[in-house]
Design a protein around this motif. Sequence first.
Motif, PDB file in Angstrom:
ATOM      1  N   GLU A  64       0.817  -0.929   0.316  1.00 13.60           N
ATOM      2  CA  GLU A  64      -0.315  -0.404  -0.296  1.00 13.60           C
ATOM      3  C   GLU A  64       0.890   1.216   0.463  1.00 13.60           C
ATOM      4  O   GLU A  64       0.422   2.136  -0.995  1.00 13.60           O
ATOM      5  N   ILE A  65       1.913   1.240   0.550  1.00 12.93           N
ATOM      6  CA  ILE A  65       2.454   2.349   1.308  1.00 12.93           C
ATOM      7  C   ILE A  65       3.833   2.954  -0.375  1.00 12.93           C
ATOM      8  O   ILE A  65       3.532   3.700  -1.445  1.00 12.93           O
ATOM      9  N   ASP A  66       3.917   1.431  -1.183  1.00 13.17           N
ATOM     10  CA  ASP A  66       3.865   1.682  -2.514  1.00 13.17           C
ATOM     11  C   ASP A  66       3.444   2.111  -3.640  1.00 13.17           C
ATOM     12  O   ASP A  66       3.699   2.851  -4.469  1.00 13.17           O
ATOM     13  N   GLN A  67       1.796   1.232  -2.966  1.00 11.03           N
ATOM     14  CA  GLN A  67       0.886   1.987  -3.935  1.00 11.03           C
ATOM     15  C   GLN A  67       1.166   3.453  -3.999  1.00 11.03           C
ATOM     16  O   GLN A  67       0.367   4.358  -5.173  1.00 11.03           O
ATOM     17  N   GLU A  68       1.375   4.320  -2.825  1.00 12.48           N
ATOM     18  CA  GLU A  68       0.345   5.237  -2.907  1.00 12.48           C
ATOM     19  C   GLU A  68       1.855   6.344  -3.055  1.00 12.48           C
ATOM     20  O   GLU A  68       1.447   6.789  -3.821  1.00 12.48           O
ATOM     21  N   ARG A  69       3.134   5.690  -3.223  1.00 10.37           N
ATOM     22  CA  ARG A  69       4.328   6.259  -3.320  1.00 10.37           C
ATOM     23  C   ARG A  69       4.502   6.330  -5.261  1.00 10.37           C
ATOM     24  O   ARG A  69       4.285   7.929  -5.242  1.00 10.37           O
ATOM     25  N   THR A  70       3.601   5.866  -5.674  1.00 13.92           N
ATOM     26  CA  THR A  70       3.432   5.544  -6.898  1.00 13.92           C
ATOM     27  C   THR A  70       2.240   6.129  -7.630  1.00 13.92           C
ATOM     28  O   THR A  70       2.543   7.424  -9.064  1.00 13.92           O
ATOM     29  N   ARG A 125       1.721   8.929  -6.192  1.00 15.57           N
ATOM     30  CA  ARG A 125       1.914  10.480  -5.740  1.00 15.57           C
ATOM     31  C   ARG A 125       3.237  11.268  -7.062  1.00 15.57           C
ATOM     32  O   ARG A 125       2.645  11.915  -6.994  1.00 15.57           O
ATOM     33  N   GLN A 126       3.688   9.969  -6.523  1.00 14.79           N
ATOM     34  CA  GLN A 126       4.262  10.427  -8.523  1.00 14.79           C
ATOM     35  C   GLN A 126       4.370  10.509  -9.337  1.00 14.79           C
ATOM     36  O   GLN A 126       4.331  11.381 -10.547  1.00 14.79           O
ATOM     37  N   LYS A 127       3.387  10.048 -10.025  1.00 13.71           N
ATOM     38  CA  LYS A 127       2.339  10.507 -11.033  1.00 13.71           C
ATOM     39  C   LYS A 127       1.254  11.968 -11.068  1.00 13.71           C
ATOM     40  O   LYS A 127       1.395  11.554 -12.094  1.00 13.71           O
ATOM     41  N   ALA A 128       1.150  11.348  -9.920  1.00 13.75           N
ATOM     42  CA  ALA A 128       0.325  12.814  -9.178  1.00 13.75           C
ATOM     43  C   ALA A 128       1.447  14.083 -10.023  1.00 13.75           C
ATOM     44  O   ALA A 128       0.598  14.993 -10.552  1.00 13.75           O
ATOM     45  N   GLU A 129       2.553  13.946  -9.116  1.00 14.60           N
ATOM     46  CA  GLU A 129       3.249  14.573  -9.726  1.00 14.60           C
ATOM     47  C   GLU A 129       4.138  15.680 -11.133  1.00 14.60           C
ATOM     48  O   GLU A 129       3.624  15.640 -11.587  1.00 14.60           O
ATOM     49  N   GLN A 130       4.199  13.957 -12.145  1.00 19.75           N
ATOM     50  CA  GLN A 130       4.824  13.600 -13.286  1.00 19.75           C
ATOM     51  C   GLN A 130       3.064  14.183 -13.205  1.00 19.75           C
ATOM     52  O   GLN A 130       3.464  15.640 -14.548  1.00 19.75           O
TER      53      GLN A 130
END
Length: 141
Positions: free
Chosen positions: A36-42, A44-49
Motif C-alpha cells: 500500500e505504501i508503495d502504491q501510494e508512493r507510485t 504520488r509520483q504519477k500525480a506529480e508527473q
Amino acid sequence: MLELRTQFSTELERTREQVAVAQERASATERRALREIDQERTLRQKAEQAAVQVRAQDAAVASAEARARQHAERDTLRLQLAQAQQALADGQAAQDALRAELEMAVRRAERADAEAAATRRLAPARRRAPAARTKFKPGPA
C-alpha cells in the motif's frame, strides 16, 4: 505429572502454532502495508508527473496565446502601415499635382510679365494730361 507434561506440551505446541499463525498474519499485514505504501508512493509520483505535465501544458497554452496576440498585433500594425503608405502615396500624388499647377501658374505669370514688358516697349509713351480742377478736388494751380 505426565499428564500435566503432555497437557503443557500440547498447550505449548498450540501456542507455538498460534504464534506462527500470528507471525504469518503479521508478516502478511506488513507485506500488505508495504504494498500500500508503495502504491501510494507510485500514485504520488504519477500525480506529480501529471502536475508537471499540466504546468507544461499551461505554459505552452500561455505561450501560444502570447504568440497569437503578437500575430494579431503584427497584422494590425501591417494594416496600419499599409494605410499609412497609401496615405503617403496619395499625399505625394496630390503634392505632385499641386507642384505641376504651381509650375504652370509661374509660367503663366512669367509670360504675362514678358507680355507686359513687351507691350510697354512697343506702346508709345503717353503723358498724362493734368487733371481738371473741380470744386472738390483741387487740381494743379
